[in-house]
Design a protein around this motif. Structure first.
Motif, PDB file in Angstrom:
ATOM      1  N   PRO A 180      19.093  10.384  24.016  1.00 39.30           N
ATOM      2  CA  PRO A 180      20.070  10.569  22.935  1.00 39.30           C
ATOM      3  C   PRO A 180      20.125  12.003  22.414  1.00 39.30           C
ATOM      4  CG  PRO A 180      18.133   9.383  22.142  1.00 39.30           C
ATOM      5  CD  PRO A 180      18.000   9.464  23.625  1.00 39.30           C
ATOM      6  N   SER A 181      19.030  12.735  22.527  1.00 39.67           N
ATOM      7  CA  SER A 181      19.027  14.133  22.114  1.00 39.67           C
ATOM      8  C   SER A 181      19.563  15.007  23.245  1.00 39.67           C
ATOM      9  CB  SER A 181      17.607  14.582  21.766  1.00 39.67           C
ATOM     10  OG  SER A 181      17.052  13.760  20.761  1.00 39.67           O
ATOM     11  N   PHE A 182      20.199  16.132  22.883  1.00 40.65           N
ATOM     12  CA  PHE A 182      20.632  17.039  23.942  1.00 40.65           C
ATOM     13  C   PHE A 182      19.429  17.856  24.407  1.00 40.65           C
ATOM     14  CE2 PHE A 182      21.805  19.490  20.057  1.00 40.65           C
ATOM     15  CZ  PHE A 182      21.070  20.651  20.275  1.00 40.65           C
ATOM     16  N   ILE A 183      19.317  18.024  25.747  1.00 44.47           N
ATOM     17  CA  ILE A 183      18.170  18.700  26.361  1.00 44.47           C
ATOM     18  C   ILE A 183      18.680  19.620  27.460  1.00 44.47           C
ATOM     19  CG2 ILE A 183      15.968  18.422  27.582  1.00 44.47           C
ATOM     20  CD1 ILE A 183      15.870  15.544  26.499  1.00 44.47           C
ATOM     21  N   CYS A 184      18.100  20.790  27.533  1.00 43.86           N
ATOM     22  CA  CYS A 184      18.350  21.653  28.694  1.00 43.86           C
ATOM     23  C   CYS A 184      17.117  22.511  28.954  1.00 43.86           C
ATOM     24  CB  CYS A 184      19.598  22.513  28.502  1.00 43.86           C
ATOM     25  SG  CYS A 184      19.383  23.905  27.382  1.00 43.86           S
ATOM     26  N   TYR A 200      23.896  17.131  26.219  1.00 41.53           N
ATOM     27  CA  TYR A 200      24.183  18.561  26.094  1.00 41.53           C
ATOM     28  C   TYR A 200      25.626  18.845  26.494  1.00 41.53           C
ATOM     29  CZ  TYR A 200      23.250  23.566  25.969  1.00 41.53           C
ATOM     30  OH  TYR A 200      23.278  24.893  25.638  1.00 41.53           O
ATOM     31  N   TYR A 201      26.075  18.187  27.567  1.00 39.59           N
ATOM     32  CA  TYR A 201      27.476  18.345  27.975  1.00 39.59           C
ATOM     33  C   TYR A 201      28.428  17.860  26.877  1.00 39.59           C
ATOM     34  CZ  TYR A 201      26.537  19.621  32.855  1.00 39.59           C
ATOM     35  OH  TYR A 201      26.165  20.278  33.994  1.00 39.59           O
ATOM     36  N   LEU A 264      17.743  21.887  16.049  1.00 39.81           N
ATOM     37  CA  LEU A 264      17.493  22.595  17.305  1.00 39.81           C
ATOM     38  C   LEU A 264      16.038  23.027  17.406  1.00 39.81           C
ATOM     39  CD1 LEU A 264      18.823  23.986  19.824  1.00 39.81           C
ATOM     40  CD2 LEU A 264      19.102  26.003  18.392  1.00 39.81           C
ATOM     41  N   ILE A 265      15.472  22.899  18.650  1.00 40.74           N
ATOM     42  CA  ILE A 265      14.129  23.404  18.938  1.00 40.74           C
ATOM     43  C   ILE A 265      14.181  24.187  20.244  1.00 40.74           C
ATOM     44  CG2 ILE A 265      11.741  22.816  19.472  1.00 40.74           C
ATOM     45  CD1 ILE A 265      12.068  20.272  17.880  1.00 40.74           C
ATOM     46  N   TYR A 266      13.693  25.443  20.212  1.00 36.25           N
ATOM     47  CA  TYR A 266      13.463  26.234  21.418  1.00 36.25           C
ATOM     48  C   TYR A 266      11.951  26.288  21.633  1.00 36.25           C
ATOM     49  CZ  TYR A 266      18.273  28.081  21.105  1.00 36.25           C
ATOM     50  OH  TYR A 266      19.637  28.220  21.056  1.00 36.25           O
ATOM     51  N   GLY A 274      -0.126  31.551  31.935  1.00 37.44           N
ATOM     52  CA  GLY A 274       0.204  31.693  30.521  1.00 37.44           C
ATOM     53  C   GLY A 274       1.425  32.545  30.246  1.00 37.44           C
ATOM     54  N   ALA A 275       2.141  32.961  31.289  1.00 35.09           N
ATOM     55  CA  ALA A 275       3.347  33.773  31.090  1.00 35.09           C
ATOM     56  C   ALA A 275       4.541  32.861  30.844  1.00 35.09           C
ATOM     57  CB  ALA A 275       3.599  34.647  32.320  1.00 35.09           C
ATOM     58  N   VAL A 276       5.472  33.309  29.994  1.00 32.50           N
ATOM     59  CA  VAL A 276       6.677  32.534  29.701  1.00 32.50           C
ATOM     60  C   VAL A 276       7.640  32.658  30.869  1.00 32.50           C
ATOM     61  CG1 VAL A 276       8.642  32.235  28.148  1.00 32.50           C
ATOM     62  CG2 VAL A 276       6.412  32.882  27.227  1.00 32.50           C
ATOM     63  N   THR A 277       8.055  31.509  31.408  1.00 35.59           N
ATOM     64  CA  THR A 277       8.991  31.512  32.537  1.00 35.59           C
ATOM     65  C   THR A 277      10.362  30.954  32.152  1.00 35.59           C
ATOM     66  OG1 THR A 277       8.261  29.306  33.232  1.00 35.59           O
ATOM     67  CG2 THR A 277       7.100  31.213  34.167  1.00 35.59           C
ATOM     68  N   GLY A 278      10.426  30.278  31.045  1.00 33.76           N
ATOM     69  CA  GLY A 278      11.702  29.679  30.646  1.00 33.76           C
ATOM     70  C   GLY A 278      11.606  29.090  29.252  1.00 33.76           C
ATOM     71  N   ILE A 279      12.660  28.391  28.860  1.00 34.55           N
ATOM     72  CA  ILE A 279      12.725  27.802  27.522  1.00 34.55           C
ATOM     73  C   ILE A 279      13.237  26.371  27.630  1.00 34.55           C
ATOM     74  CG2 ILE A 279      13.826  27.923  25.241  1.00 34.55           C
ATOM     75  CD1 ILE A 279      13.948  30.939  25.574  1.00 34.55           C
ATOM     76  N   PHE A 280      12.520  25.480  26.989  1.00 31.10           N
ATOM     77  CA  PHE A 280      12.944  24.084  26.877  1.00 31.10           C
ATOM     78  C   PHE A 280      13.692  23.934  25.549  1.00 31.10           C
ATOM     79  CE2 PHE A 280      12.160  19.781  25.256  1.00 31.10           C
ATOM     80  CZ  PHE A 280      12.603  19.007  26.321  1.00 31.10           C
ATOM     81  N   THR A 281      14.931  23.464  25.646  1.00 31.54           N
ATOM     82  CA  THR A 281      15.787  23.321  24.463  1.00 31.54           C
ATOM     83  C   THR A 281      16.037  21.843  24.196  1.00 31.54           C
ATOM     84  OG1 THR A 281      16.913  25.410  24.913  1.00 31.54           O
ATOM     85  CG2 THR A 281      18.033  23.861  23.445  1.00 31.54           C
ATOM     86  N   GLN A 282      15.829  21.430  22.953  1.00 31.11           N
ATOM     87  CA  GLN A 282      16.069  20.035  22.577  1.00 31.11           C
ATOM     88  C   GLN A 282      16.620  19.999  21.159  1.00 31.11           C
ATOM     89  OE1 GLN A 282      14.289  17.891  20.252  1.00 31.11           O
ATOM     90  NE2 GLN A 282      15.307  16.002  20.867  1.00 31.11           N
TER      91      GLN A 282
END
Length: 718
Positions: A180-184, A200-201, A264-266, A274-282
């Protein structure tokens, strides 16, 4: 979506995830696990939670236990994920006593709060026993010649495992897509879309998203600062959380931007180093809930009819009104609105109030003014940094604006005006807003009394306003006294002057007093004028009637038969349609009281204000057995013409006229004239204010039937 709903979504997602997962705290005590972990461990969650992990899973070989323990401590020390590609670890298996060696691959990941604090470990094991056995079996096939049936059996087993893995993968994909939450999931420093779910769409509109940069497919969010937030999370690794954030999206190709509100949460995605490779958005689209909450908040703070601030919001906004500077408070009351309500109905009155509110607003400065409807036909306006001269000029404009309203209803034009009380507060007056509000209300009342359609400036030293304020305080004191039963009753005997006066019953007039909190006795002059002025007199009259009835009801029968009481009523009380019902109910409540024991007194002024309505009310009560006296008779001297229309049994002659017998020749003539008229109409006369002994023989010789005053009897507490 509220924080609790987001938390619940994560909990459901965790619990239904197909991969086993166990959460440990920093002491390696089990906090929780999901259903998949229960299945693979063959231990219930209830049996695990709160126990050390190595107590629940002791293993059978110290070397393998040490591998797992070292992995945990590495995660706790380095705060980075650690993976065990392959290890053996013995666990319980259903229908098999003891422990059974199983093959595992394990991932242990640190759990960090938004501020970077480590609070536990996420332990994700995968049972690869069958795959290990299959690998060994394939090796055996290469080393030895298996028969055809054995090869087919291995192939079937392999296909089954592949089908199971495919089903679990599809189930996980569906959970992700239908959440139900938007996720990308965004990859890399340019925030390229890797995964996007249906929600998300629905939020952004159906665009080509996968493998495209956020800045390319959602250019409208760049100027709104969302790309900067993504960059900050990617660089720092610190999560971003936003509540009901405003965002404008072009949800239809070529269409206008639509206003939406989102939670919104990033959250950063880390690799094994331990390096940041991306972002989870919800997040969640909370537009409808936010809009509804805004509407409810607005309605709670504004008058539903005029749209102005209501009393509650006015009080809230003026809580900190005592700021440096001189400010003005204008308390306004609409004159003659009752005529419109009575003649045309309250719907018409409401339409007029809307026009009045608009007229008042037209004179306001939105940057400096707070205008509110306090209720009914009362308004208040606070203007900051406003001198007394400027406040007076504003009051004149407000009065003119309301007076100029053209209001036509049912073919008739109605006019209303405005009465305004003005008070300056703050510096240099050193007057608090609360004190100013009381003074402004009192000044508004004075403006009304002085003729309406005017303003009255109030100063703390103003005697008229001080008197008015005192009346208001007296009303408050009276309300409290009635609530706490501190209204006390005295009785003053009415003494017969003529030879026939010895007959029974004995008459007394009931006199009300107020016992203050300190025990002091307040005379009627301390609360009756305030009750009359501020609409409390009807409530006070009923209170006194009830107390008198209660007193009579409590008397022994023989004593009650000897006593009758005169009780004062205002014209408002007597003419109220509900008063007859009140009297009937009070008689029922005190069955020992007879109507013949009560004589109601009505003043000449009140009786003559609406002689026909008063006479009708009297007749209804007389049919029940009550009697009536006309009080303060002669104070107006226009009452002779109306006396025959009032069904009264007693005429009480005004005390000022009675006392004038001793000082003015005309005094005795007036009293004698009243006595003759009353006698002709078969009414009993009572002289009030017989304060001096030398009055008594004069009254007797004139023919007055009875008298009342300190010369005959001092009031006694009943």
């Amino acid at each position: 979506m509220e924080a609790a709903s987001i938390e619940e979504s994560f909990r459901v997602f965790f619990d239904t995830a197909p991969s086993p997962a166990l959460i440990l705290d920093c002491d390696l005590t089990i906090v929780t696990c999901n259903a998949a972990y229960e299945k693979v461990a063959h231990v219930t969650r209830a049996a695990m939670v709160g126990r050390p992990v190595f107590e629940v899973f002791p293993g059978s070989i110290d070397r393998e236990t040490k591998i797992l323990r070292d992995s945990y401590h590495r995660v706790l020390n380095d705060r980075k994920p650690h993976h065990i590609v392959h290890m053996q670890y013995a666990t319980a298996v259903p229908d098999n006593p003891g422990l059974q060696e199983r093959h595992w691959t394990v991932s242990n990941m640190p759990l960090l709060l938004a501020d970077g604090t480590l609070f536990g470990i996420l332990h994700c094991p995968a049972d690869i026993t069958e795959l290990t056995q299959l690998r060994h079996a394939n090796q055996s096939v290469r080393d030895t010649a298996l028969d055809h049936d054995a090869q087919e059996s291995i192939q079937r087993w392999t296909r089954n495992v592949q089908n199971i893995l495919h089903s679990e993968k599809e189930r996980l994909r569906q959970l992700f897509q239908r959440a139900p939450s938007f996720i990308c999931v965004l990859q890399g420093p340019h925030h390229v879309f890797e995964l996007v779910n249906d929600a998300y769409y629905q939020l952004v509109g159906h665009r080509e998203i996968i493998n495209h940069k956020v800045a390319d497919v959602l250019p409208e969010v760049v100027a709104q600062g969302f790309l900067d937030k993504l960059d900050r999370v990617f660089v720092t690794g610190t999560p971003f959380i936003g509540r009901a954030m405003s965002i404008e999206l072009q949800r239809i190709a070529g269409g206008e931007l639509e206003q939406r509100y989102i939670d919104l949460i990033y959250q950063s995605i880390f690799d094994s180093d331990g390096a940041v490779t991306g972002i989870f958005t919800q997040g969640n689209d909370v537009t409808e809930a936010y809009t509804l909450a805004q509407e409810v908040t607005y309605q709670a703070a504004h008058d539903s009819l005029t749209g102005l601030c209501n009393r509650r919001e006015f009080s809230r906004q003026t809580q900190n009104a005592d700021q440096p500077g001189t400010h003005a408070l204008l308390y306004m009351d609409v004159d003659h609105l009752k005529i419109v309500n009575d003649r045309c109905g309250h719907a018409a009155g409401d339409r007029l109030l809307i026009k009045i509110a608009a007229a008042l607003q037209s004179e306001c400065d939105n940057d400096h003014d707070l205008l509110a409807r306090l209720g009914g036909d009362e308004f208040a306006l606070v203007r900051r940094d406003c001198s007394q001269e400027a406040a007076i000029a504003l009051a004149n404009r407000l009065c003119k604006s309301v007076k100029d309203i053209i209001f036509i209803e049912q073919g008739n034009r109605y006019s209303v005006t405005l009465s305004v009380g003005i008070v300056n507060f703050g510096e240099p007056e050193q007057l608090t807003f609360e004190a100013a509000l009381g003074l402004a209300d009192a000044a508004c009342f004075l403006a009304k009394e002085k003729g309406r359609n005017r303003y009255q400036v109030s100063l703390a030293s103003d005697e008229e306003v001080r008197q008015q304020h005192q009346h208001m305080d007296n009303v408050t004191r009276l309300k409290e006294a009635m609530r706490q039963d501190r209204i006390i009753l005295y009785a003053q005997r009415i003494v017969g002057l003529q030879p026939h006066a010895d007959r029974r019953p004995v008459f007394y007039e009931v006199l009300a007093r107020l016992r203050d909190l300190d025990g002091a006795i307040i005379p009627p002059s301390g609360f009756i004028p305030a009750a009359e002025r501020f609409g409390m007199i009807e409530e006070l009259d009923r209170h006194i009637v009830c107390k008198t009835f209660a007193h009579l009801d409590a008397q022994p029968p023989e004593r009650g038969d000897e006593t009758s009481y005169f009780i004062n009523l205002s014209g408002i009380t007597l003419s109220a349609p509900e008063f007859l019902i009140f009297i009937e109910n009070t008689l029922s409540a005190y069955p020992a009281v007879r109507a013949s024991q009560i004589c109601f007194e009505v003043t000449e002024t009140a009786a003559l204000s609406n002689v026909y309505r008063t006479a009708e009310a009297m007749r209804q009560l007389i049919t029940m057995g009550f009697r009536f006296a006309l009080d303060d008779f002669g104070s107006g001297m226009a009452s002779f013409a109306y006396l025959s229309q009032l069904p009264v049994q007693f005429v009480k002659i005004d005390g000022e006229i009675v006392k004038a017998i001793l000082s003015q020749p005309a005094g005795g003539i007036i009293v004698e004239a009243v006595a003759k008229v009353a006698r002709t109409m078969n009414m009993t006369t009572i002289a009030e204010s017989a304060e001096f002994a030398e009055l008594i023989p004069k009254l007797r010789s004139i023919g007055i039937d009875s008298a009342q005053g300190y010369a005959l009897h001092r009031p006694e507490l009943i």
